[in-house]
Design a protein around this motif. Sequence first.
Motif, PDB file in Angstrom:
ATOM      1  N   GLU A 190      -3.976 -19.298  10.135  1.00 34.41           N
ATOM      2  CA  GLU A 190      -3.242 -20.522   9.819  1.00 34.41           C
ATOM      3  C   GLU A 190      -2.775 -20.526   8.364  1.00 34.41           C
ATOM      4  O   GLU A 190      -1.739 -21.103   8.047  1.00 34.41           O
ATOM      5  CB  GLU A 190      -4.114 -21.747  10.091  1.00 34.41           C
ATOM      6  N   TRP A 191      -3.549 -19.913   7.492  1.00 38.14           N
ATOM      7  CA  TRP A 191      -3.193 -19.761   6.081  1.00 38.14           C
ATOM      8  C   TRP A 191      -3.884 -18.491   5.610  1.00 38.14           C
ATOM      9  O   TRP A 191      -5.091 -18.467   5.413  1.00 38.14           O
ATOM     10  CB  TRP A 191      -3.651 -20.967   5.286  1.00 38.14           C
ATOM     11  N   ILE A 192      -3.121 -17.442   5.482  1.00 41.80           N
ATOM     12  CA  ILE A 192      -3.676 -16.174   5.001  1.00 41.80           C
ATOM     13  C   ILE A 192      -3.305 -16.018   3.541  1.00 41.80           C
ATOM     14  O   ILE A 192      -2.146 -16.182   3.152  1.00 41.80           O
ATOM     15  CB  ILE A 192      -3.162 -14.976   5.836  1.00 41.80           C
ATOM     16  N   LEU A 193      -4.303 -15.712   2.746  1.00 45.02           N
ATOM     17  CA  LEU A 193      -4.115 -15.496   1.325  1.00 45.02           C
ATOM     18  C   LEU A 193      -4.427 -14.035   1.027  1.00 45.02           C
ATOM     19  O   LEU A 193      -5.490 -13.535   1.402  1.00 45.02           O
ATOM     20  CB  LEU A 193      -5.060 -16.416   0.543  1.00 45.02           C
ATOM     21  N   LEU A 194      -3.481 -13.354   0.391  1.00 41.51           N
ATOM     22  CA  LEU A 194      -3.680 -11.982  -0.063  1.00 41.51           C
ATOM     23  C   LEU A 194      -3.646 -12.009  -1.586  1.00 41.51           C
ATOM     24  O   LEU A 194      -2.631 -12.366  -2.183  1.00 41.51           O
ATOM     25  CB  LEU A 194      -2.578 -11.063   0.477  1.00 41.51           C
ATOM     26  N   ASP A 195      -4.750 -11.642  -2.214  1.00 45.09           N
ATOM     27  CA  ASP A 195      -4.890 -11.720  -3.670  1.00 45.09           C
ATOM     28  C   ASP A 195      -4.828 -10.325  -4.263  1.00 45.09           C
ATOM     29  O   ASP A 195      -5.733  -9.516  -4.080  1.00 45.09           O
ATOM     30  CB  ASP A 195      -6.220 -12.393  -4.002  1.00 45.09           C
ATOM     31  N   TYR A 196      -3.738 -10.069  -4.975  1.00 40.47           N
ATOM     32  CA  TYR A 196      -3.570  -8.803  -5.697  1.00 40.47           C
ATOM     33  C   TYR A 196      -3.784  -9.015  -7.195  1.00 40.47           C
ATOM     34  O   TYR A 196      -3.225  -8.304  -8.000  1.00 40.47           O
ATOM     35  CB  TYR A 196      -2.184  -8.219  -5.422  1.00 40.47           C
ATOM     36  N   PHE A 202       0.828  -1.210   0.000  1.00 32.66           N
ATOM     37  CA  PHE A 202       0.000   0.000   0.000  1.00 32.66           C
ATOM     38  C   PHE A 202       0.863   1.262   0.000  1.00 32.66           C
ATOM     39  O   PHE A 202       0.582   2.208  -0.739  1.00 32.66           O
ATOM     40  CB  PHE A 202      -0.976   0.023   1.178  1.00 32.66           C
ATOM     41  N   LYS A 203       1.934   1.276   0.815  1.00 33.17           N
ATOM     42  CA  LYS A 203       2.815   2.452   0.866  1.00 33.17           C
ATOM     43  C   LYS A 203       3.389   2.777  -0.505  1.00 33.17           C
ATOM     44  O   LYS A 203       3.508   3.941  -0.872  1.00 33.17           O
ATOM     45  CB  LYS A 203       3.976   2.240   1.843  1.00 33.17           C
ATOM     46  N   ALA A 204       3.751   1.744  -1.263  1.00 32.86           N
ATOM     47  CA  ALA A 204       4.423   1.950  -2.543  1.00 32.86           C
ATOM     48  C   ALA A 204       3.457   2.153  -3.714  1.00 32.86           C
ATOM     49  O   ALA A 204       3.792   2.847  -4.675  1.00 32.86           O
ATOM     50  CB  ALA A 204       5.342   0.769  -2.848  1.00 32.86           C
ATOM     51  N   THR A 205       2.260   1.550  -3.651  1.00 35.18           N
ATOM     52  CA  THR A 205       1.381   1.551  -4.830  1.00 35.18           C
ATOM     53  C   THR A 205      -0.036   2.044  -4.563  1.00 35.18           C
ATOM     54  O   THR A 205      -0.825   2.155  -5.495  1.00 35.18           O
ATOM     55  CB  THR A 205       1.268   0.127  -5.417  1.00 35.18           C
ATOM     56  N   GLN A 206      -0.385   2.278  -3.308  1.00 33.73           N
ATOM     57  CA  GLN A 206      -1.751   2.619  -2.905  1.00 33.73           C
ATOM     58  C   GLN A 206      -2.754   1.558  -3.355  1.00 33.73           C
ATOM     59  O   GLN A 206      -3.904   1.844  -3.650  1.00 33.73           O
ATOM     60  CB  GLN A 206      -2.174   4.009  -3.436  1.00 33.73           C
ATOM     61  N   THR A 207      -2.295   0.320  -3.382  1.00 35.90           N
ATOM     62  CA  THR A 207      -3.134  -0.794  -3.804  1.00 35.90           C
ATOM     63  C   THR A 207      -3.506  -1.652  -2.598  1.00 35.90           C
ATOM     64  O   THR A 207      -2.644  -2.019  -1.807  1.00 35.90           O
ATOM     65  CB  THR A 207      -2.381  -1.674  -4.836  1.00 35.90           C
ATOM     66  N   GLU A 208      -4.783  -1.956  -2.491  1.00 40.57           N
ATOM     67  CA  GLU A 208      -5.284  -2.880  -1.473  1.00 40.57           C
ATOM     68  C   GLU A 208      -5.466  -4.248  -2.136  1.00 40.57           C
ATOM     69  O   GLU A 208      -5.695  -4.327  -3.342  1.00 40.57           O
ATOM     70  CB  GLU A 208      -6.661  -2.411  -0.966  1.00 40.57           C
ATOM     71  N   PRO A 209      -5.414  -5.324  -1.366  1.00 40.00           N
ATOM     72  CA  PRO A 209      -5.678  -6.626  -1.983  1.00 40.00           C
ATOM     73  C   PRO A 209      -7.114  -6.703  -2.504  1.00 40.00           C
ATOM     74  O   PRO A 209      -8.021  -6.138  -1.903  1.00 40.00           O
ATOM     75  CB  PRO A 209      -5.474  -7.632  -0.851  1.00 40.00           C
TER      76      PRO A 209
END
Length: 124
Positions: free
Chosen positions: A85-91, A68-75
């Motif tokens: 236990e398993w976090i998935l961040l989808d960009y 977010f700091k670099a691109t202002q993009t949220e997942p």
Amino acid sequence: MVKNKKVGQSTYISELAIHGIQEKKGNEIVRLDLRNLNSSVTDYFVVCHADSTTQVKAIANSIEDEIFKATQTEPWRKEGLEYGEWILLDYVDVVIHVFRTDKREFYGVEELWGDAEIKYYKSA
């Protein structure tokens, strides 16, 4: 020409994610380059693990902050934050998997993409 810009952006986002992982001492950081695979749904998978749910959540937050700091993009999507236990961040073009150690071994995500080009990164 547009494709190159997109691929450059996905590479950049994957590098930001790796930095976020390293900031919180994630283990066995791997980036799978899926761009040359016909069946791939994204450009990159970034995978790591941690020994506790607290650290898994901290890593996921660090990744989100760095990107977010670099691109202002949220997942586009986030999964698994409740249990850690398993976090998935989808960009979309980059999908990040942060596992608790035992879950990474159980699911074996890297083995599912055996044809991918794999790059290993050191934990900070």
